[in-house]
Structure formats: structure tokens, C-alpha cells
Design an enzyme around this catalytic site. Structure first.
Site, PDB file in Angstrom:
ATOM      1  CD  GLN A  53      -2.871  -1.024   2.144  1.00 57.48           C
ATOM      2  OE1 GLN A  53      -2.856  -0.284   3.341  1.00 57.48           O
ATOM      3  NE2 GLN A  53      -3.930  -2.098   2.569  1.00 57.48           N
ATOM      4  CG  ASP A  80      -4.250  -9.195   3.846  1.00 62.44           C
ATOM      5  OD1 ASP A  80      -3.810  -8.644   4.905  1.00 62.44           O
ATOM      6  OD2 ASP A  80      -4.451  -8.784   2.782  1.00 62.44           O
TER       7      ASP A  80
END
Length: 411
Positions: A149, A294
Site C-alpha cells: 500500500q 493477510d
């Protein structure tokens, strides 16, 4: 469902492009809806046509007329921070109660080095983020922690900047941004762990979104641990920056088969089958961590079913997700009877343990909710109560329906 990371980028890059972008397989979930509303606020038109989502960019991105609400989506907020740094005008990015607790300084600081005018609350630590877009200059960024990100935000700002912008990471993070930008005609230079772009504008095209390995992980791990189980996921995204889970499953002794490998629209995909086996503990640390960050909450639950000791280290990033996932999963699994020791950057789990029923505080975190829903299968019939499952709609609205179909009478 379609890959969430690729879906966000398909909408956002389509809005930045010079022509129309047609997307198949776009994830239909709340996080992606947040990105869709954001690009519409910037002047893009998004419509559904047959089985495709069509993004028509404006001639020039405009200053949004209102605050942009990113909901629960950290990807939306962080990537938009990079884009809006180069869009003249004032923009404000906020989100739900969970997102407003997630750190943004890590993206603000490098963007400021490019000349961006950014501010946030609590000493620039937390959203909302105020962006005053203007001229940017290229910069060389060296990240202390691998983050797709932060890397993507810097590269997107680099499309608006004068000169080259480069990002160097300590480990390789997911590379969907680089792949999609290349596919849209943007020159992207890659040298080891460094990625660089110059001022450019993507061109429109076609994007086919693969299946999301982070969503598939719940069912693949369930199949690995439950005797007699087998699950096949077709069209699964197998980008090598995302397949750490498959490596961990193999290391734990699960039977993993990958078939029909191909590449579509720059993203590799395949049909992946996992069959149950007697699992053993393993060590998970170092460069594999960004490739399954994740999936680690589900891996923690899976490790309770493996014989011996599983150790996870170098995963401090888990503490700054939708919740402190290390603490949340550690406390919850311990309450369910797991033998678990928490560290600042990971945990150690001794197995195999038959879990017992537990009441779970999901903390508005979709991955905690889904991980513990699968962990219920490891109780052999005891009741697991999830206090709030609305958060699952952020990434996988059909999760419980699919779980019921796969588990049948075992739940």
C-alpha cells in the site's frame, strides 16, 4: 470472489487512464464499493454492462465536492492519498471507526518528501487525512517495512511528479500495482527490490480479475486440517508475491496441487486443490511474511491442528490491520483451548489441539470473523459464537453461504 487488491487497482487506475477500462471478475464487496464511490467523486463514470464493469475516466481528475468515505478499506485510503497528492484542490479522506484507528504516517512521510501537502489527526498518525494537491517532485524512497500500500501510494504520486520516483523495500511485497501499470502502458523499471516510475498516464484497456487467494485461504486451510476433506479453487490468483500460504501448507504436510497454470491480463492464475493430511508444525518468518500477511489469522487457527510447534515471527504488521490481529487471534484461540504464546512480532502455537466452543469478539475485522468460523470446524461440533459478522461483507459477502455448502452436516 475476485481479488480485492486487483479490484481496487482496476477501478483506480481506470480512473487515471486516457481511455475506457473494462473489468471482468471485479469483487462485489464493500471495500471495493468504497473505491468505486471515490473515483466517481473524482469525475470518473463507472457502470455495469453485461458481465463487465466499465470505467470511463474524466479528462482531468477533479477536486471532490465532499469528504471521501473509504469505509473499512485501508487500500482505498492509502492509494488515494498518493493520487490526490497530485490533484489540485482540497481532499479529505476518512473511514469507519476501525479505519480511523489505522496508521497513516507511514504513507504521509514519504509523500511529503515529494512535496505533498498532507495532514492528519493525532500528530499526523491517524485518519482523517487532509490532502492539498499540487506539484510533486520525484523522490527515492527506502521503506523500513515491506508494504504494497505504501509502495503503491508513492508510485501513483510518481505518475504526477517531475522526475523519477523509486521505492525500495526490505522484502518483496505484492506487485499488483507494477503489473497493472505495465499492462496499461506505463514504463515501470524493476531492479531487485526497487521499483521506479516517471510521470505518465495509463491507457485504458481490459482487466480480468483473478480469484482472491486471501479469501480462498479459509477453505484451503479448512480442507488441509479436516480428515477426508478436499477443496479445489478454480481461477485462483497465483501471483508469486501472494502464494506464501501454499508454501506454508506444503511445509505443514498438506497435499497441494496446482493445475492449469496460465497468465491473463498480466496476473498468473491456476486451479488449486488442497487435500487433508496429518499436519506438522513449521516455522514462518522472514521474506515469506509479506507473501501471506493477510492469511496469517487463518494460519494461526490452522496451526492449532498441526502436530508440534508452529512459530510465526517478523509479523508485527499484523498489529496495525483492521484490528490488532495478533492479539485478537491469540486471545480468542487461547479461550478456545489452544496452547499459544504471543510475541511482539508473532506467536508460537503447540498442537494438535481439539478446540472448544468460544464466544468471539470480531472487532469489526472480517478476517478474524472468517478465521474463527473455520476454526469452529476444528471443535468437532462445539458452538462458536461470532458477536458481529457484518464486517465479512467488506471482502467476502458470500462466505457463510459457501461455508454451509462445503461443510454440509459437519457444522
Amino acid at each position: 470472489p475476485g481479488d480485492k487488491s486487483v479490484s481496487h487497482r482496476a477501478l483506480l487506475f481506470g480512473a487515471l487512464s486516457t481511455g475506457e477500462t473494462r473489468v471482468t471478475g471485479l469483487l462485489d464487496a464493500e471495500d471495493v464499493h468504497s473505491t468505486r464511490k471515490a473515483v466517481e467523486a473524482l469525475g470518473a463514470t463507472v457502470r455495469t454492462e453485461g458481465g463487465e464493469v466499465v470505467v470511463t475516466p474524466p479528462e482531468k481528475l477533479r477536486e471532490p465536492a465532499d469528504v471521501i468515505d473509504c469505509g473499512n478499506s485501508g487500500t482505498s485510503l492509502r492509494l488515494l492519498t498518493g493520487v490526490l497528492s497530485g490533484v489540485p484542490g482540497l481532499s479529505v479522506l476518512t473511514g469507519d471507526a476501525s479505519l480511523r484507528k489505522r496508521p497513516v504516517r507511514r504513507v504521509i512521510d514519504p509523500l511529503r518528501r515529494m512535496g505533498a501537502d498532507l495532514s492528519a489527526r493525532d500528530g499526523d498518525r491517524l485518519p482523517p487525512v487532509v490532502v492539498r494537491g499540487g506539484p510533486l517532485r520525484g523522490a527515492r524512497h527506502v521503506l523500513e517495512v515491506a508494504s504494497a500500500q505504501v509502495k503503491s501510494a508513492c508510485l501513483l504520486a510518481g505518475l504526477f511528479a517531475e522526475g523519477e520516483t523509486s521505492v525500495t523495500e526490505p522484502e518483496r511485497s505484492r506487485d499488483h500495482t507494477e503489473r497493472m501499470l505495465r499492462g496499461m502502458g506505463v514504463p515501470v523499471r524493476t531492479d531487485g527490490l526497487t521499483v521506479a516510475v516517471g510521470p505518465s498516464r495509463p491507457r485504458g484497456g481490459r482487466v480480468d480479475v483473478p480469484g482472491d487467494i486471501s479469501s480462498a485461504a479459509f477453505f484451503l486451510c479448512g480442507a488441509a486440517a479436516l480428515p477426508g476433506s478436499e477443496v479445489t479453487v478454480r481461477g485462483l490468483g497465483t501471483n508469486p508475491t501472494r502464494t506464501g500460504l501454499l508454501d506454508v501448507l506444503r511445509a505443514m504436510g498438506a497435499k497441494v496441487e496446482v493445475a492449469n497454470e496460465r497468465e491473463v491480463a498480466g496476473e498468473p492464475r491456476a486451479d488449486v486443490t488442497v487435500r487433508a493430511a496429518e499436519l506438522r508444525g513449521t516455522e514462518i518468518r522472514g521474506r515469506i511474511i509479506p507473501r501471506l500477511i493477510d492469511e496469517l489469522p487463518m494460519v494461526m487457527a490452522l496451526a492449532t491442528q498441526a502436530r508440534g510447534r508452529t512459530v510465526i515471527r517478523d509479523a508485527k504488521e499484523l498489529r496495525v490491520k483492521e484490528s490488532d490481529r495478533l492479539a485478537a487471534m491469540g486471545e480468542t484461540l487461547a479461550a478456545a483451548g489452544a496452547q499459544i504464546e504471543l510475541f511482539e512480532d508473532g506467536c508460537a502455537i503447540e498442537g494438535a489441539t481439539r478446540l472448544r466452543g468460544v464466544t468471539v469478539r470480531t472487532r469489526l475485522d472480517h478476517r478474524i470473523a472468517m478465521s474463527m468460523a473455520i476454526a469452529q470446524l476444528f471443535t468437532r461440533g462445539a458452538e462458536v459464537v461470532l458477536d458481529d459478522v457484518a464486517c465479512v461483507a467488506t471482502s467476502f459477502p458470500s462466505f457463510f453461504r459457501l461455508l454451509d455448502g462445503l461443510a454440509g452436516g459437519r457444522r
